[in-house]
Design a protein around this motif. Structure first.
Motif, PDB file in Angstrom:
ATOM      1  N   VAL A 133       0.838  -1.205   0.000  1.00  0.00           N
ATOM      2  CA  VAL A 133       0.000   0.000   0.000  1.00  0.00           C
ATOM      3  C   VAL A 133       0.868   1.250   0.000  1.00  0.00           C
ATOM      4  O   VAL A 133       0.588   2.208  -0.722  1.00  0.00           O
ATOM      5  N   GLY A 134       1.928   1.239   0.788  1.00  0.00           N
ATOM      6  CA  GLY A 134       2.840   2.386   0.806  1.00  0.00           C
ATOM      7  C   GLY A 134       3.474   2.626  -0.555  1.00  0.00           C
ATOM      8  O   GLY A 134       3.597   3.770  -0.999  1.00  0.00           O
ATOM      9  N   GLY A 135       3.867   1.562  -1.225  1.00  0.00           N
ATOM     10  CA  GLY A 135       4.435   1.691  -2.567  1.00  0.00           C
ATOM     11  C   GLY A 135       3.437   2.254  -3.560  1.00  0.00           C
ATOM     12  O   GLY A 135       3.788   3.089  -4.406  1.00  0.00           O
ATOM     13  N   LEU A 136       2.184   1.809  -3.458  1.00  0.00           N
ATOM     14  CA  LEU A 136       1.158   2.335  -4.362  1.00  0.00           C
ATOM     15  C   LEU A 136       0.890   3.813  -4.106  1.00  0.00           C
ATOM     16  O   LEU A 136       0.680   4.585  -5.050  1.00  0.00           O
ATOM     17  N   VAL A 137       0.909   4.218  -2.848  1.00  0.00           N
ATOM     18  CA  VAL A 137       0.708   5.634  -2.514  1.00  0.00           C
ATOM     19  C   VAL A 137       1.857   6.475  -3.070  1.00  0.00           C
ATOM     20  O   VAL A 137       1.632   7.535  -3.664  1.00  0.00           O
ATOM     21  N   VAL A 138       3.078   6.007  -2.899  1.00  0.00           N
ATOM     22  CA  VAL A 138       4.234   6.738  -3.422  1.00  0.00           C
ATOM     23  C   VAL A 138       4.155   6.823  -4.945  1.00  0.00           C
ATOM     24  O   VAL A 138       4.421   7.883  -5.535  1.00  0.00           O
ATOM     25  N   LEU A 139       3.766   5.734  -5.600  1.00  0.00           N
ATOM     26  CA  LEU A 139       3.636   5.738  -7.051  1.00  0.00           C
ATOM     27  C   LEU A 139       2.563   6.727  -7.505  1.00  0.00           C
ATOM     28  O   LEU A 139       2.760   7.480  -8.470  1.00  0.00           O
ATOM     29  N   ALA A 140       1.420   6.759  -6.812  1.00  0.00           N
ATOM     30  CA  ALA A 140       0.351   7.699  -7.163  1.00  0.00           C
ATOM     31  C   ALA A 140       0.815   9.146  -6.983  1.00  0.00           C
ATOM     32  O   ALA A 140       0.522  10.005  -7.823  1.00  0.00           O
TER      33      ALA A 140
END
Length: 78
Positions: free
Chosen positions: A16-23
């Motif tokens: 989830v943290g990776g997806l937030v950073v990507l967004a």
């Protein structure tokens, strides 16, 4: 069992943290391009790529109606 659940929770958090950073990264790039007035140019170049990707995904999922995600070759193998 508790250790396994902790590892799964950590894994979920990292994903989830990776997806937030990507967004946030995509948003920052789009904002920068918009401020420089190049967003329309990028959109014009990206549109054919996105359409081709969607067509490829549609072809792949259409083959999944029979339970096989990949089409069979002429000799009957996958």
């Amino acid at each position: 069992m508790e250790t396994y659940l902790n590892l799964m929770l950590i894994r979920f958090g990292l994903i989830v943290g990776g997806l937030v950073v990507l967004a946030l990264l995509v948003f920052a790039i789009a904002l920068t391009l918009k401020r420089r007035g190049r967003l329309d140019e990028v959109r014009r170049y990206a549109d054919p790529v996105v359409r081709a990707g969607l067509r490829a995904a549609a072809r792949r999922f259409e083959g999944g109606k029979t339970g096989t995600p990949w089409p069979r070759r002429q000799d009957g193998r996958r």
